[in-house]
Motif scaffolding. Structure first.
Motif, PDB file in Angstrom:
ATOM      1  N   GLU A 270      -8.093  -3.122  12.896  1.00  0.00           N
ATOM      2  CA  GLU A 270      -6.725  -3.386  13.361  1.00  0.00           C
ATOM      3  C   GLU A 270      -5.704  -2.670  12.485  1.00  0.00           C
ATOM      4  OE1 GLU A 270      -7.893  -7.762  15.147  1.00  0.00           O
ATOM      5  OE2 GLU A 270      -7.223  -7.588  13.079  1.00  0.00           O
ATOM      6  N   ILE A 271      -5.940  -2.682  11.178  1.00  0.00           N
ATOM      7  CA  ILE A 271      -5.059  -1.951  10.263  1.00  0.00           C
ATOM      8  C   ILE A 271      -5.079  -0.464  10.609  1.00  0.00           C
ATOM      9  CG2 ILE A 271      -4.700  -1.252   7.851  1.00  0.00           C
ATOM     10  CD1 ILE A 271      -3.922  -4.194   8.396  1.00  0.00           C
TER      11      ILE A 271
ATOM     12  N   ALA B  66       0.816  -1.210   0.000  1.00  0.00           N
ATOM     13  CA  ALA B  66       0.000   0.000   0.000  1.00  0.00           C
ATOM     14  C   ALA B  66       0.850   1.261   0.000  1.00  0.00           C
ATOM     15  CB  ALA B  66      -0.938  -0.003   1.200  1.00  0.00           C
ATOM     16  N   PHE B  67       1.850   1.316   0.881  1.00  0.00           N
ATOM     17  CA  PHE B  67       2.689   2.507   0.949  1.00  0.00           C
ATOM     18  C   PHE B  67       3.477   2.705  -0.347  1.00  0.00           C
ATOM     19  CE2 PHE B  67       3.054   1.907   5.847  1.00  0.00           C
ATOM     20  CZ  PHE B  67       1.827   2.503   6.039  1.00  0.00           C
TER      21      PHE B  67
ATOM     22  N   LEU C  25      -5.912   1.434   2.841  1.00  0.00           N
ATOM     23  CA  LEU C  25      -6.529   0.101   2.932  1.00  0.00           C
ATOM     24  C   LEU C  25      -6.926  -0.420   1.553  1.00  0.00           C
ATOM     25  CD1 LEU C  25      -7.521  -2.141   4.872  1.00  0.00           C
ATOM     26  CD2 LEU C  25      -9.740  -0.978   4.865  1.00  0.00           C
ATOM     27  N   ALA C  26      -7.415   0.460   0.697  1.00  0.00           N
ATOM     28  CA  ALA C  26      -7.835   0.054  -0.652  1.00  0.00           C
ATOM     29  C   ALA C  26      -6.664  -0.465  -1.480  1.00  0.00           C
ATOM     30  CB  ALA C  26      -8.504   1.222  -1.370  1.00  0.00           C
ATOM     31  N   HIS C  27      -5.439  -0.083  -1.144  1.00  0.00           N
ATOM     32  CA  HIS C  27      -4.249  -0.530  -1.869  1.00  0.00           C
ATOM     33  C   HIS C  27      -3.618  -1.786  -1.265  1.00  0.00           C
ATOM     34  CE1 HIS C  27      -4.545   3.384  -3.805  1.00  0.00           C
ATOM     35  NE2 HIS C  27      -3.819   2.856  -4.760  1.00  0.00           N
ATOM     36  N   MET C  28      -4.267  -2.350  -0.269  1.00  0.00           N
ATOM     37  CA  MET C  28      -3.759  -3.584   0.338  1.00  0.00           C
ATOM     38  C   MET C  28      -4.400  -4.779  -0.344  1.00  0.00           C
ATOM     39  SD  MET C  28      -3.619  -2.607   4.355  1.00  0.00           S
ATOM     40  CE  MET C  28      -2.464  -1.357   4.917  1.00  0.00           C
ATOM     41  N   LYS C  29      -3.583  -5.764  -0.655  1.00  0.00           N
ATOM     42  CA  LYS C  29      -4.077  -6.970  -1.299  1.00  0.00           C
ATOM     43  C   LYS C  29      -4.848  -7.823  -0.291  1.00  0.00           C
ATOM     44  CE  LYS C  29      -0.359  -7.189  -4.664  1.00  0.00           C
ATOM     45  NZ  LYS C  29       0.741  -7.993  -5.205  1.00  0.00           N
ATOM     46  N   ALA C  30      -5.959  -8.381  -0.739  1.00  0.00           N
ATOM     47  CA  ALA C  30      -6.816  -9.193   0.131  1.00  0.00           C
ATOM     48  C   ALA C  30      -6.050 -10.360   0.746  1.00  0.00           C
ATOM     49  CB  ALA C  30      -8.032  -9.695  -0.639  1.00  0.00           C
TER      50      ALA C  30
ATOM     51  N   PHE D 137       7.872   9.363   6.369  1.00  0.00           N
ATOM     52  CA  PHE D 137       6.876  10.087   5.603  1.00  0.00           C
ATOM     53  C   PHE D 137       5.617  10.190   6.452  1.00  0.00           C
ATOM     54  CE2 PHE D 137       6.123   5.693   4.396  1.00  0.00           C
ATOM     55  CZ  PHE D 137       4.743   5.593   4.314  1.00  0.00           C
ATOM     56  N   SER D 138       4.780  11.132   6.121  1.00  0.00           N
ATOM     57  CA  SER D 138       3.594  11.317   6.958  1.00  0.00           C
ATOM     58  C   SER D 138       2.319  11.226   6.128  1.00  0.00           C
ATOM     59  CB  SER D 138       3.663  12.645   7.705  1.00  0.00           C
ATOM     60  OG  SER D 138       3.724  13.707   6.807  1.00  0.00           O
ATOM     61  N   PHE D 139       1.275  10.873   6.815  1.00  0.00           N
ATOM     62  CA  PHE D 139      -0.080  10.830   6.263  1.00  0.00           C
ATOM     63  C   PHE D 139      -1.002  11.021   7.448  1.00  0.00           C
ATOM     64  CE2 PHE D 139       1.464   6.531   7.021  1.00  0.00           C
ATOM     65  CZ  PHE D 139       0.489   5.993   7.849  1.00  0.00           C
ATOM     66  N   ASN D 140      -2.273  11.226   7.179  1.00  0.00           N
ATOM     67  CA  ASN D 140      -3.209  11.398   8.284  1.00  0.00           C
ATOM     68  C   ASN D 140      -4.399  10.456   8.116  1.00  0.00           C
ATOM     69  OD1 ASN D 140      -5.183  12.639   6.591  1.00  0.00           O
ATOM     70  ND2 ASN D 140      -4.072  14.576   6.770  1.00  0.00           N
ATOM     71  N   CYS D 141      -5.294  10.493   9.092  1.00  0.00           N
ATOM     72  CA  CYS D 141      -6.408   9.543   9.118  1.00  0.00           C
ATOM     73  C   CYS D 141      -7.343   9.681   7.922  1.00  0.00           C
ATOM     74  CB  CYS D 141      -7.176   9.654  10.431  1.00  0.00           C
ATOM     75  SG  CYS D 141      -7.895  11.261  10.747  1.00  0.00           S
ATOM     76  N   LYS D 142      -7.330  10.807   7.251  1.00  0.00           N
ATOM     77  CA  LYS D 142      -8.158  10.970   6.056  1.00  0.00           C
ATOM     78  C   LYS D 142      -7.690  10.067   4.920  1.00  0.00           C
ATOM     79  CE  LYS D 142      -9.335  15.700   7.204  1.00  0.00           C
ATOM     80  NZ  LYS D 142      -9.220  17.099   6.832  1.00  0.00           N
ATOM     81  N   MET D 143      -6.468   9.555   5.007  1.00  0.00           N
ATOM     82  CA  MET D 143      -5.906   8.689   3.961  1.00  0.00           C
ATOM     83  C   MET D 143      -6.070   7.198   4.264  1.00  0.00           C
ATOM     84  SD  MET D 143      -2.424  10.716   2.962  1.00  0.00           S
ATOM     85  CE  MET D 143      -2.076   9.536   1.680  1.00  0.00           C
TER      86      MET D 143
END
Length: 133
Positions: free
Chosen positions: A122-123, A33-34, A93-98, A82-88
Motif C-alpha cells: 500500500e505504501i 521518511a521524506f 520504506l526503511a526510513h518509516m517508523k514501525a 521533489f522527485s524520486f523513482n521506484c528504485k528508491m
C-alpha cells in the motif's frame, strides 16, 4: 515570512478541500521518511506526504477520489515537487517508523480522521501515485 505563507497555503488548501484542518500526525509515515532522505524545502515534503496520505485514504478508507485529485491539482499549480523513482521505494520504506505504519493517520469517506495499519504494498502504491501524478 514567505515560507510561513506557503505552509499555511498548503494547510488552507487541505482545509478547503477536506473541510477540516490537517489532523495531528497526518502525512506520517511519509513526512518522517521524506525528511530523512530529502533535505529540500519543508513544503515540498508536506505536499508529497499529504498527497500519499490522501491517496491511501482514498483506496483504504473511502476518502472521495474527487477531493484527492482536487488537492493534487491545486498543490501542483502552487508548490514545487521533489522527485524520486521506484528504485528508491525500499529506502523510503526503511526510513518509516514501525509505529507510523501500524497506526497511519488517514481520512475516511466523510473526511474524519481514522488510523489504519498500512502494508508495504500500500505504501508503494501511494509512492507510485505521487511519482506518476
Amino acid at each position: 515570512m514567505e515560507e510561513k505563507e506557503e505552509k499555511s497555503s498548503i494547510a488552507r488548501t487541505f482545509e478547503q478541500i477536506t473541510g477540516r484542518i490537517p489532523p495531528k500526525g497526518f502525512g506520517e509515515p511519509f513526512i518522517t521518511a521524506f525528511s530523512a532522505l530529502y533535505k529540500g524545502d519543508r513544503d515540498e515534503i508536506t505536499v508529497a506526504a499529504y498527497t500519499c496520505s490522501l491517496f491511501l485514504s482514498a483506496i483504504l478508507t473511502g476518502f472521495p477520489t474527487a477531493k484527492l485529485h482536487t488537492f493534487v491539482h491545486n498543490v501542483q499549480e502552487n508548490h514545487r515537487h521533489f522527485s524520486f523513482n521506484c528504485k528508491m521505494y525500499d529506502t523510503i520504506l526503511a526510513h518509516m517508523k514501525a509505529e507510523h505504519l501500524t497506526s497511519t493517520p488517514l481520512l475516511n469517506c466523510d473526511s474524519s480522521p481514522i488510523t489504519r495499519k498500512c502494508r508495504k504494498e500500500e505504501i508503494f502504491e501511494a509512492l507510485d501515485f505521487y511519482t506518476n501524478r
